[in-house]
Design an enzyme around this catalytic site. Sequence first.
Site, PDB file in Angstrom:
ATOM      1  N   LYS A 128       0.829  -1.210   0.000  1.00 49.30           N
ATOM      2  CA  LYS A 128       0.000   0.000   0.000  1.00 49.30           C
ATOM      3  C   LYS A 128       0.870   1.271   0.000  1.00 49.30           C
ATOM      4  O   LYS A 128       0.618   2.212  -0.748  1.00 49.30           O
ATOM      5  CB  LYS A 128      -0.925  -0.016   1.227  1.00 49.30           C
ATOM      6  CG  LYS A 128      -2.055   0.971   1.129  1.00 49.30           C
ATOM      7  CD  LYS A 128      -3.289   0.560   1.915  1.00 49.30           C
ATOM      8  CE  LYS A 128      -4.248   1.727   2.049  1.00 49.30           C
ATOM      9  NZ  LYS A 128      -3.847   2.666   3.129  1.00 49.30           N
ATOM     10  N   LYS A 209      29.940   1.862 -13.421  1.00 51.06           N
ATOM     11  CA  LYS A 209      29.480   2.239 -14.757  1.00 51.06           C
ATOM     12  C   LYS A 209      29.976   3.664 -15.071  1.00 51.06           C
ATOM     13  O   LYS A 209      29.929   4.540 -14.197  1.00 51.06           O
ATOM     14  CB  LYS A 209      27.951   2.208 -14.715  1.00 51.06           C
ATOM     15  CG  LYS A 209      27.263   2.528 -15.991  1.00 51.06           C
ATOM     16  CD  LYS A 209      25.760   2.357 -15.773  1.00 51.06           C
ATOM     17  CE  LYS A 209      25.028   2.769 -16.924  1.00 51.06           C
ATOM     18  NZ  LYS A 209      24.397   3.765 -17.390  1.00 51.06           N
ATOM     19  N   LYS A 212      28.422  10.564 -16.122  1.00 49.73           N
ATOM     20  CA  LYS A 212      28.692  11.930 -15.684  1.00 49.73           C
ATOM     21  C   LYS A 212      28.364  12.092 -14.201  1.00 49.73           C
ATOM     22  O   LYS A 212      29.088  12.736 -13.457  1.00 49.73           O
ATOM     23  CB  LYS A 212      27.847  12.901 -16.515  1.00 49.73           C
ATOM     24  CG  LYS A 212      28.250  14.342 -16.357  1.00 49.73           C
ATOM     25  CD  LYS A 212      27.529  15.257 -17.340  1.00 49.73           C
ATOM     26  CE  LYS A 212      28.079  15.158 -18.745  1.00 49.73           C
ATOM     27  NZ  LYS A 212      27.178  15.713 -19.742  1.00 49.73           N
TER      28      LYS A 212
END
Length: 343
Positions: A128, A209, A212
């Site tokens: 919820k 990874k 920027k």
Amino acid sequence: MKEKKPVVLSGMRPTGKLHIGHLEGVLNEWVELQKSHECNFFVADYHAITTNQDTREIKQDTFDMVKDWVAYGIDPEKSNIFVQSMVPQHSNLHLIFSMLVNLGRLERLPTFNEYLKEIVQVDEKDVKRVDEEKRAKVSYGFLGYPILQAADILAYKTDVVPVGEDQLPHIEFTREIARKFNGLYGELFPLPEAKLGHAPRILGTDGRKMSKSYDNEISPLDDLGALQTKTKKMVSDSTRKSLSEPGHPYECSVFDLQEVYDLEGSKQVYSDCTTAKLGCGDCKGLLPQKIFEKYGEFREKRESLRDQDILEVLVEGSLKSQRITGETLSQVKELMLMDYIRK
Ligand code: TRP
Ligand code: SF4
């Protein structure tokens, strides 16, 4: 008669100047496809504002990115280069397609759920709460962005879409929309195929990874000094404790770069590393010059390009896109019997 080349379409969000991972991955693939396909490459600026509504830099980021494309060899004489928001037919098709998709399907897309995990930090079992948070934080436009992507692709009756693995569900979703439309109103859209590239693995200087937002990028515009600093701090094989131990090149992001920038030389690096003849410092030292030289021509070409040159390319491309997609949109409306003014 000359055979019609298969149609390619791909887009990138306007991220500004590109890093070496973009060039050696995506752009290599695009340059290759340009030789044998009818290519359309575009700046996905509407896609960018689904996750970031700050548009102050978007124009400059677009110019910077497309300069990189052109300098790297995406040739405006061969490929159609344009901006998504300059071709209103994409948005028009998006609107029509949005009627053919149910909410549940959009909510089940893995890309949507990945993103949710990033922005909604509550216990997933608390269904919820998750639902409330989701409703509060996710925009209507974000939920529907795969429909916009389908419109981008189908507007050109695209055959081939070069993408990364994370985008595969979107191509499947695009095929579903094409089938749905063809079934309801008549055959119009070919079913596009995804094409996965063989991008080399290029990680950021910190081993994550390259991005920027992590401040770990290597840029094709870096000078020798910057390249020396950056390669020096790169994470190598983290299990290798000292020079006297052999290293594991296949678990080393420095070696990934050796393979990209000097495939022949990387064989020597491999054998010297695995026999403990080469230390990581010396190994890293081999890279800056090689990286710098590889982008010499690129830097020169990029230097010579002005924003105005890019604007001309984008205006011409966007006009061409308007013609192509305008034709598709007319056919769509005709099949839907919504062509109020017949030609
Ligand atoms: N969704 C892609 C991304 O976020 C960009 C994109 C938008 C795209 N439309 C596309 C890619 C159509 C290929 C085809 O990176
Ligand atoms: Fe990596 Fe080179 Fe060190 Fe081997 S010598 S672990 S390839 S940095």
